[in-house]
Write a protein that holds these residues in place. Structure first.
Motif, PDB file in Angstrom:
ATOM      1  N   TRP A  98     111.180 -56.801 -22.042  1.00  0.00           N
ATOM      2  CA  TRP A  98     109.906 -57.214 -22.628  1.00  0.00           C
ATOM      3  C   TRP A  98     110.105 -57.657 -24.074  1.00  0.00           C
ATOM      4  N   PRO A 104     105.129 -53.663 -22.236  1.00  0.00           N
ATOM      5  CA  PRO A 104     106.132 -53.540 -21.169  1.00  0.00           C
ATOM      6  C   PRO A 104     105.548 -52.860 -19.937  1.00  0.00           C
ATOM      7  N   SER A 105     106.150 -53.133 -18.787  1.00  0.00           N
ATOM      8  CA  SER A 105     105.719 -52.492 -17.543  1.00  0.00           C
ATOM      9  C   SER A 105     105.862 -50.986 -17.673  1.00  0.00           C
ATOM     10  N   SER A 125     115.310 -50.448 -19.384  1.00  0.00           N
ATOM     11  CA  SER A 125     115.719 -51.853 -19.249  1.00  0.00           C
ATOM     12  C   SER A 125     114.515 -52.799 -19.250  1.00  0.00           C
ATOM     13  N   GLU A 126     113.368 -52.341 -18.759  1.00  0.00           N
ATOM     14  CA  GLU A 126     112.169 -53.182 -18.753  1.00  0.00           C
ATOM     15  C   GLU A 126     111.572 -53.292 -20.151  1.00  0.00           C
ATOM     16  N   TYR A 158     108.155 -45.380 -18.929  1.00  0.00           N
ATOM     17  CA  TYR A 158     108.683 -46.737 -19.013  1.00  0.00           C
ATOM     18  C   TYR A 158     110.129 -46.714 -18.555  1.00  0.00           C
TER      19      TYR A 158
END
Length: 61
Positions: free
Chosen positions: A52, A32-33, A47-48, A44
């Motif tokens: 992912w 994930p980003s 929500s991202e 992190y």
């Protein structure tokens, strides 16, 4: 407002993923980003992480 998570909090969300595995995903650009507000801090956005995980869906009906 985004909810920021530490790597330890992310691994609690992802059964079967260790802190080391998460670091490897970061290193290889496959996880994930994440954000690095300081050289030793990784964050992190919740929500991202969820997005992912959802992007890894296989199969389907």
């Amino acid at each position: 407002m985004p909810v920021y998570l530490t790597p330890d909090q992310v691994v609690l969300m992802l059964p079967g993923v260790s802190r080391g595995q998460l670091a490897q995903l970061r290193f290889h650009g496959k996880g994930p980003s994440y954000r690095k507000p300081t050289p030793k801090t990784v964050l992190y956005v919740e929500s991202e992480v969820v997005a992912w995980v959802e992007s890894t869906t296989l199969g389907g009906a």
